[in-house]
Design a protein around this motif. Structure first.
Motif, PDB file in Angstrom:
ATOM      1  N   GLN A  86      39.729  37.646  39.618  1.00 41.36           N
ATOM      2  CA  GLN A  86      39.336  38.836  38.880  1.00 41.36           C
ATOM      3  C   GLN A  86      40.024  38.848  37.527  1.00 41.36           C
ATOM      4  OE1 GLN A  86      39.527  41.706  42.685  1.00 41.36           O
ATOM      5  NE2 GLN A  86      38.716  42.700  40.842  1.00 41.36           N
ATOM      6  N   THR A 108      34.096  46.623  31.164  1.00 44.19           N
ATOM      7  CA  THR A 108      33.515  45.688  32.131  1.00 44.19           C
ATOM      8  C   THR A 108      34.620  44.906  32.808  1.00 44.19           C
ATOM      9  OG1 THR A 108      31.416  45.443  30.944  1.00 44.19           O
ATOM     10  CG2 THR A 108      32.037  43.656  32.424  1.00 44.19           C
ATOM     11  N   SER A 124      35.372  41.769  35.616  1.00 42.66           N
ATOM     12  CA  SER A 124      34.651  40.596  36.110  1.00 42.66           C
ATOM     13  C   SER A 124      35.288  40.018  37.361  1.00 42.66           C
ATOM     14  CB  SER A 124      34.578  39.520  35.024  1.00 42.66           C
ATOM     15  OG  SER A 124      35.824  38.882  34.880  1.00 42.66           O
ATOM     16  N   CYS A 125      34.453  39.371  38.131  1.00 47.12           N
ATOM     17  CA  CYS A 125      34.867  38.717  39.371  1.00 47.12           C
ATOM     18  C   CYS A 125      34.128  37.395  39.472  1.00 47.12           C
ATOM     19  CB  CYS A 125      34.536  39.610  40.564  1.00 47.12           C
ATOM     20  SG  CYS A 125      34.924  38.873  42.169  1.00 47.12           S
ATOM     21  N   SER A 126      34.840  36.369  39.854  1.00 40.98           N
ATOM     22  CA  SER A 126      34.184  35.087  40.105  1.00 40.98           C
ATOM     23  C   SER A 126      34.724  34.507  41.405  1.00 40.98           C
ATOM     24  CB  SER A 126      34.413  34.108  38.946  1.00 40.98           C
ATOM     25  OG  SER A 126      35.780  33.807  38.815  1.00 40.98           O
ATOM     26  N   ARG A 164      24.962  40.777  38.743  1.00 37.65           N
ATOM     27  CA  ARG A 164      25.330  39.493  39.358  1.00 37.65           C
ATOM     28  C   ARG A 164      24.380  38.438  38.792  1.00 37.65           C
ATOM     29  NH1 ARG A 164      25.871  37.690  45.757  1.00 37.65           N
ATOM     30  NH2 ARG A 164      27.124  35.834  45.328  1.00 37.65           N
ATOM     31  N   PHE A 169      29.401  34.774  39.915  1.00 36.36           N
ATOM     32  CA  PHE A 169      29.936  35.860  39.105  1.00 36.36           C
ATOM     33  C   PHE A 169      29.326  37.200  39.454  1.00 36.36           C
ATOM     34  CE2 PHE A 169      32.604  33.912  35.891  1.00 36.36           C
ATOM     35  CZ  PHE A 169      32.238  32.582  35.966  1.00 36.36           C
ATOM     36  N   PHE A 187      29.849  41.444  37.961  1.00 31.88           N
ATOM     37  CA  PHE A 187      30.511  42.310  36.995  1.00 31.88           C
ATOM     38  C   PHE A 187      30.391  43.766  37.422  1.00 31.88           C
ATOM     39  CE2 PHE A 187      31.258  39.031  33.959  1.00 31.88           C
ATOM     40  CZ  PHE A 187      30.192  38.140  34.081  1.00 31.88           C
ATOM     41  N   ASP A 207      30.469  47.393  35.604  1.00 31.96           N
ATOM     42  CA  ASP A 207      30.432  48.102  34.326  1.00 31.96           C
ATOM     43  C   ASP A 207      30.669  49.584  34.578  1.00 31.96           C
ATOM     44  OD1 ASP A 207      27.616  46.040  33.798  1.00 31.96           O
ATOM     45  OD2 ASP A 207      29.536  45.787  32.772  1.00 31.96           O
TER      46      ASP A 207
END
Lengths: 116, 115
Positions: B6, B20, B22-24, B68, B73, B75, B77
């Protein structure tokens, strides 16, 4: 929807004692019950889980029991150590198809403190 | 060997300024979740994706959106953050909720501060 109640909210034990945390759930369709440990400022990590076709599961000092009829499950930690101090969350989910996609409902958490 | 990542770990934003998170993931899991966790409370599910299939929780405010773009990934928001949105935001993944394991793997979280 599912509702998970967790008790106690705080638990303080002496090193070497046992700790028990209990959860109840409302949705009889729930069939997957994980327990997560979360140390301060860190991510929740799975420590043990149980599925509804099993009544008890053990992993070293940690065990979980499930009573489907009464809709409750418990976490048992034996020979507690100071490093067991953390917040513990139970959860319930449905391991099936449809729109649930394995989503979990969490209990409110138990702050466990193990005193040396 | 991080599995769920993250970014950023800490985010400060101003009241009303979009942000925003983010996550991957490197696990190639089908399902991705976003949770909000306030101090001393349980993680609260905001929404989740099964592949591209978006599932919003009934009580998730409209202020929260997600994207997505691909498997790896996802996100979160927040269109107009309020003071009440200050929390830890956790991303999690699971392989497949349908008849297989439900184990969710959590990222380290992003702590959001709203000034």
């Amino acid at each position: 929807g599912e509702n998970v109640e967790q008790h106690p909210s705080t638990l303080s034990v002496q090193e070497g004692d046992s700790a028990v945390i209990k959860c109840t759930y409302s949705d009889s369709a729930s069939n997957y019950f994980p327990w997560y440990k979360q140390e301060l400022g860190k991510r929740p990590q799975l420590i043990i889980d149980i599925r509804s076709n099993v009544g008890e599961k053990k992993d070293q000092r940690i065990a979980v029991t499930l009573n489907k009829t009464a809709k409750h499950f418990s976490l048992h930690i034996t020979e507690t150590q100071p490093e067991d101090s953390a917040v513990y969350f139970c959860a319930a989910g449905i391991n099936a198809g449809g729109t649930s996609y394995g989503k979990l409902t969490f209990g409110q958490g138990t702050i466990l403190t193990v005193h040396p | 060997d991080a599995m769920v990542i993250q970014n950023p770990r800490y985010q400060v934003t101003q009241f009303g300024k979009p942000v925003t998170l983010s996550c991957s993931q490197t696990l190639n899991h089908n399902v991705m979740y976003w949770y909000q966790q306030k101090s001393s409370q349980a993680p609260k599910l905001l929404f989740h994706y099964y592949d591209k299939d978006f599932n919003n929780e009934a009580d998730t405010p409209d202020n929260f959106q997600s994207r997505r773009p691909n498997t790896s990934f996802c996100f979160l928001d927040i269109r107009s953050p309020g003071l009440g949105d200050a929390a830890m935001y956790l991303c999690a993944t699971s392989r497949d909720g349908r008849g297989r394991g439900n184990e969710q793997f959590f990222g380290p979280g992003t702590r959001l501060t709203v000034l």
